[in-house]
Write an enzyme that holds these catalytic residues in place. Sequence first.
Site, PDB file in Angstrom:
ATOM      1  N   CYS A 135       0.822  -1.218   0.000  1.00 26.23           N
ATOM      2  CA  CYS A 135       0.000   0.000   0.000  1.00 26.23           C
ATOM      3  C   CYS A 135       0.858   1.273   0.000  1.00 26.23           C
ATOM      4  O   CYS A 135       0.559   2.241  -0.716  1.00 26.23           O
ATOM      5  CB  CYS A 135      -0.920   0.003   1.208  1.00 26.23           C
ATOM      6  SG  CYS A 135      -0.119  -0.490   2.729  1.00 26.23           S
ATOM      7  N   GLN A 162       1.886   5.441   8.909  1.00 23.48           N
ATOM      8  CA  GLN A 162       0.949   4.475   8.353  1.00 23.48           C
ATOM      9  C   GLN A 162      -0.222   4.170   9.282  1.00 23.48           C
ATOM     10  O   GLN A 162      -0.045   3.978  10.483  1.00 23.48           O
ATOM     11  CB  GLN A 162       1.697   3.187   7.985  1.00 23.48           C
ATOM     12  CG  GLN A 162       2.707   3.442   6.882  1.00 23.48           C
ATOM     13  CD  GLN A 162       3.453   2.206   6.410  1.00 23.48           C
ATOM     14  OE1 GLN A 162       4.645   2.269   6.189  1.00 23.48           O
ATOM     15  NE2 GLN A 162       2.771   1.084   6.230  1.00 23.48           N
ATOM     16  N   ARG A 267       4.022   3.331  12.329  1.00 28.46           N
ATOM     17  CA  ARG A 267       2.565   3.192  12.481  1.00 28.46           C
ATOM     18  C   ARG A 267       2.055   4.341  13.341  1.00 28.46           C
ATOM     19  O   ARG A 267       2.620   4.631  14.405  1.00 28.46           O
ATOM     20  CB  ARG A 267       2.254   1.865  13.170  1.00 28.46           C
ATOM     21  CG  ARG A 267       0.782   1.549  13.252  1.00 28.46           C
ATOM     22  CD  ARG A 267       0.180   1.050  11.963  1.00 28.46           C
ATOM     23  NE  ARG A 267       0.692  -0.249  11.586  1.00 28.46           N
ATOM     24  CZ  ARG A 267       0.667  -0.716  10.328  1.00 28.46           C
ATOM     25  NH1 ARG A 267       0.170   0.018   9.341  1.00 28.46           N
ATOM     26  NH2 ARG A 267       1.152  -1.915  10.047  1.00 28.46           N
ATOM     27  N   HIS A 274      -2.627   6.374   4.819  1.00 28.83           N
ATOM     28  CA  HIS A 274      -1.176   6.428   5.010  1.00 28.83           C
ATOM     29  C   HIS A 274      -0.671   7.798   4.560  1.00 28.83           C
ATOM     30  O   HIS A 274      -1.139   8.355   3.560  1.00 28.83           O
ATOM     31  CB  HIS A 274      -0.484   5.378   4.147  1.00 28.83           C
ATOM     32  CG  HIS A 274      -0.562   3.978   4.679  1.00 28.83           C
ATOM     33  ND1 HIS A 274      -1.243   3.625   5.816  1.00 28.83           N
ATOM     34  CD2 HIS A 274      -0.003   2.823   4.217  1.00 28.83           C
ATOM     35  CE1 HIS A 274      -1.106   2.315   6.025  1.00 28.83           C
ATOM     36  NE2 HIS A 274      -0.364   1.809   5.069  1.00 28.83           N
TER      37      HIS A 274
HETATM   38  N1  HSE Z   1       2.037  -3.503   5.101  1.00 28.40           N
HETATM   39  C1  HSE Z   1       1.246  -2.331   5.069  1.00 28.40           C
HETATM   40  C2  HSE Z   1       0.993  -1.810   6.437  1.00 28.40           C
HETATM   41  C3  HSE Z   1      -0.063  -2.537   4.409  1.00 28.40           C
HETATM   42  O1  HSE Z   1       1.215  -2.552   7.390  1.00 28.40           O
HETATM   43  O2  HSE Z   1       0.568  -0.664   6.579  1.00 28.40           O
HETATM   44  C4  HSE Z   1      -0.204  -3.268   3.166  1.00 28.40           C
HETATM   45  O3  HSE Z   1       0.395  -3.137   2.012  1.00 28.40           O
END
Ligand code: HSE
Length: 371
Positions: A135, A162, A267, A274
Amino acid sequence: MLNVGFIGWRGMVGSVLMARMLSENDFQGISPLFFTTSQVGQKPPDIGVELPPLKDAYDIETLAGMDVIMTCQGGDYTKSVYEKLRSTGWNGYWVDAASTLRMSDDSVIVLDPVNRSVIESALEQGTRNFIGGNCTVSLMLMAIGGLFKAGLIEWLTSMTYQAASGAGAKNMRELASQMAAIGKASEDLLSDPASAVQEIDRRVIGAMRDSTFPVDHFGVPLAGSVIPWIDSELESGQSKEEWKGSAETNKMLNNDPPIPIDGICVRIGAMRCHCQALTIKLTKRVPLDEIESIIAESNEWVRVVANTKEETMRQLTPAAVTGKLDVPVGRIRNLNIGPAYLTLYTVGDQLLWGAAEPVRRMLNILKGRLS
Ligand code: HSE
């Protein structure tokens, strides 16, 4: 008519895909069959046409009757079914949102507004596996695919912010539960304008460190905090998510030699958008207005946001972008480090361009070609 088998249409990405397909009338001109891993024989979804009951997603013979298989079921399903299906001699198209087959030599990572020519030449050469990208990578390329295409990127770093959705539906729920627990712990003080902020702060951190705070999925608090690690650890010191930034981008664009890309993936407590702050070393000096035009003209969803406080706050946040296909790009300026260093910031909906939209559009490319 093209026989298309759908697997994993009820999960988070799958339901976003279904909603997008219905709103774009994508079921017209195909003959869909819905599969399930757990509810064989039950009612299929309502897409406005008569459909047979749900088929078994592990029934290789029925899967082999499909021209196209479209799966959002996840990597474990791909691992358990894909090889078995191909070993029967099935020569159909496998379109997948999971990462399992992304880096295989016989697959292409799809994001057609950016790499349509790579997709077309793979189709010409007989490629049968078309896989949605990570993503963060897809959202970055929707934002600055134009700069790659113009050959303006010598290297780049991407610092990401994210959303919980990238980790899954359970994580989104956990983030909201964490927010609720924090709110509950400080509720009475918040309603009293005379209460001391130090006491609110103590209650908040007290709730976050309490053994009852919900952390089953993230492992630690995300609400009121950030987590600077996404996915597994690699020996290079990168997280797997950081490694994907380079590996997938270069594969997607067919870059040879690869363009160096690295950064830190973090995160944050957004639900499904994102964000990324990019630092780009340009291959040459280019005036900012030209950079902005290249970005703005590269596809119909990217939006250049003026580098002002007001426009940034209004347009460049998860709160503004959630649920939209727009990919705003702002904070565009040369860094004081030197005129060949460009910085910018971009936001995108992780479930749309980050997951469902590239595979939805790939199905339409196949429909256009095979019908
Ligand atoms: N790996 C990505 C995430 C999401 O953890 O935000 C998917 O592509």
